[in-house]
Design a protein around this motif. Sequence first.
Motif, mmCIF file in Angstrom:
data_model
loop_
_atom_site.group_PDB
_atom_site.id
_atom_site.type_symbol
_atom_site.label_atom_id
_atom_site.label_comp_id
_atom_site.label_asym_id
_atom_site.label_seq_id
_atom_site.Cartn_x
_atom_site.Cartn_y
_atom_site.Cartn_z
ATOM 1 N N ARG A 1 -2.948 -10.291 -4.411
ATOM 2 C CA ARG A 1 -3.122 -9.608 -3.123
ATOM 3 C C ARG A 1 -1.923 -9.876 -2.213
ATOM 4 O O ARG A 1 -1.375 -8.949 -1.598
ATOM 5 C CB ARG A 1 -4.413 -10.088 -2.462
ATOM 6 C CG ARG A 1 -4.680 -9.493 -1.085
ATOM 7 C CD ARG A 1 -5.951 -10.059 -0.460
ATOM 8 N NE ARG A 1 -5.863 -11.490 -0.220
ATOM 9 C CZ ARG A 1 -6.782 -12.201 0.432
ATOM 10 N NH1 ARG A 1 -7.869 -11.608 0.897
ATOM 11 N NH2 ARG A 1 -6.632 -13.503 0.621
ATOM 12 N N ALA A 2 -1.502 -11.136 -2.121
ATOM 13 C CA ALA A 2 -0.368 -11.490 -1.260
ATOM 14 C C ALA A 2 0.923 -10.841 -1.747
ATOM 15 O O ALA A 2 1.704 -10.299 -0.951
ATOM 16 C CB ALA A 2 -0.211 -13.016 -1.214
ATOM 17 N N ILE A 3 1.155 -10.896 -3.044
ATOM 18 C CA ILE A 3 2.374 -10.319 -3.616
ATOM 19 C C ILE A 3 2.411 -8.817 -3.403
ATOM 20 O O ILE A 3 3.465 -8.238 -3.099
ATOM 21 C CB ILE A 3 2.482 -10.687 -5.110
ATOM 22 C CG1 ILE A 3 2.784 -12.185 -5.253
ATOM 23 C CG2 ILE A 3 3.546 -9.845 -5.808
ATOM 24 C CD1 ILE A 3 2.575 -12.726 -6.650
ATOM 25 N N ASP A 4 1.256 -8.170 -3.510
ATOM 26 C CA ASP A 4 1.190 -6.721 -3.284
ATOM 27 C C ASP A 4 1.604 -6.377 -1.851
ATOM 28 O O ASP A 4 2.358 -5.422 -1.627
ATOM 29 C CB ASP A 4 -0.230 -6.224 -3.566
ATOM 30 C CG ASP A 4 -0.357 -4.709 -3.460
ATOM 31 O OD1 ASP A 4 0.338 -3.998 -4.213
ATOM 32 O OD2 ASP A 4 -1.142 -4.240 -2.617
ATOM 33 N N VAL A 5 1.132 -7.163 -0.892
ATOM 34 C CA VAL A 5 1.510 -6.944 0.510
ATOM 35 C C VAL A 5 3.012 -7.137 0.690
ATOM 36 O O VAL A 5 3.693 -6.329 1.341
ATOM 37 C CB VAL A 5 0.718 -7.894 1.440
ATOM 38 C CG1 VAL A 5 1.301 -7.882 2.855
ATOM 39 C CG2 VAL A 5 -0.754 -7.497 1.472
ATOM 40 N N ILE A 6 3.545 -8.204 0.112
ATOM 41 C CA ILE A 6 4.974 -8.501 0.264
ATOM 42 C C ILE A 6 5.824 -7.393 -0.373
ATOM 43 O O ILE A 6 6.805 -6.922 0.222
ATOM 44 C CB ILE A 6 5.308 -9.864 -0.361
ATOM 45 C CG1 ILE A 6 4.651 -10.995 0.450
ATOM 46 C CG2 ILE A 6 6.824 -10.084 -0.421
ATOM 47 C CD1 ILE A 6 4.697 -12.352 -0.221
ATOM 48 N N GLU A 7 5.449 -6.982 -1.562
ATOM 49 C CA GLU A 7 6.231 -5.958 -2.250
ATOM 50 C C GLU A 7 6.203 -4.627 -1.514
ATOM 51 O O GLU A 7 7.218 -3.924 -1.435
ATOM 52 C CB GLU A 7 5.724 -5.778 -3.683
ATOM 53 C CG GLU A 7 6.057 -6.947 -4.588
ATOM 54 C CD GLU A 7 5.569 -6.769 -6.006
ATOM 55 O OE1 GLU A 7 6.137 -7.403 -6.911
ATOM 56 O OE2 GLU A 7 4.597 -6.002 -6.220
ATOM 57 N N LYS A 8 5.060 -4.293 -0.934
ATOM 58 C CA LYS A 8 4.932 -3.000 -0.256
ATOM 59 C C LYS A 8 5.529 -3.011 1.147
ATOM 60 O O LYS A 8 6.121 -2.023 1.593
ATOM 61 C CB LYS A 8 3.458 -2.585 -0.198
ATOM 62 C CG LYS A 8 2.908 -2.117 -1.542
ATOM 63 C CD LYS A 8 1.469 -1.658 -1.419
ATOM 64 C CE LYS A 8 1.007 -0.948 -2.685
ATOM 65 N NZ LYS A 8 1.157 -1.779 -3.894
ATOM 66 N N GLN A 9 5.374 -4.129 1.872
ATOM 67 C CA GLN A 9 5.820 -4.158 3.265
ATOM 68 C C GLN A 9 7.250 -4.674 3.439
ATOM 69 O O GLN A 9 7.882 -4.397 4.459
ATOM 70 C CB GLN A 9 4.859 -5.019 4.096
ATOM 71 C CG GLN A 9 3.454 -4.440 4.177
ATOM 72 C CD GLN A 9 2.567 -5.192 5.159
ATOM 73 O OE1 GLN A 9 3.042 -5.993 5.963
ATOM 74 N NE2 GLN A 9 1.274 -4.931 5.113
#
Length: 302
Positions: free
Chosen positions: A64-72
């Motif tokens: 979940r955290a990595i998805d946020v970082i990659e997208k934002q």
Amino acid sequence: MATGRDAVAVFDHAYHGRTNLTMAMTAKNMPYKHGFGPFAGEVYRAPMSYPFRDGLSGEEAAARAIDVIEKQVGADNLACVVIEPIQGEGGFVVPAPGFLPALAEWCARNDVVYIADEIQSGFCRTGDWFASEHEGVVPDLVTTAKGIAGGLPLAAVTGRADLMDSVHVGGLGGTYGGNPVACAAALGALEEMRTHDLAGRARQIGAIMHERLTALAAEHSVIGDLRGRGAMMAIELCEPGTTLPDPVRTAAVSAYCHAHGVVTLTCGTWGNVFRFLPPLAISDELLGEAFDVVSEAFRATA
């Protein structure tokens, strides 16, 4: 300097300090950030693993955290990820097993610097010399302070040579860098930790606190969660049967403790967490006396 990138990723509930740059990284507004802006840009916040509140496994929370970082942000723009292995001011939040290793592995794969903020969790506090050791995570950089010098003002950044040496000569410095008195105190403190196996003592203290707090939680339904490691433990107070924070009861219990000679610290995003940080040199008798007062405080404020 080492990566040529600008962006920094930090986490919900994080506390990293009170300089202008670290206030941008710290999550909590009051009392740390309120009125002190503007803050630096290029600081992005990802969701932290918080087992009591999110119910996710470490791997799920990391994804979940990595998805946020990659997208934002995008990995190509990210200089570093900065994280407390166990959060301090944020509520002694212990991430679910697997969260930190997954995050560190993603950083290594994407040439992102993985920085562990061990300022509160380091130097035997959690039962290991550093909290990162619990899951075998080796950070690229580690920030330390507090326990490093037994109360004298000292802090340090330790890391891989290629990172530390990436700055030009004279580029790193400070008025009080390497203060000889503070450094001497640090050497003395480290020797005490080794000689008296204070990491082992932290585990003993943790076992005593866990037993006392488990009994307290069984008696008082306002205690929603008990967590921590070694001599770094916490209880989170919520309205019984819910996860709604109860900062009013927390403040009342703390005030009772203070009035009866026991210094307690509250913390957490909602001000509803007690953090227990007894000295690693405390005796079993004094620790028991303190927890007798804590127990009385819960009964008196029920």
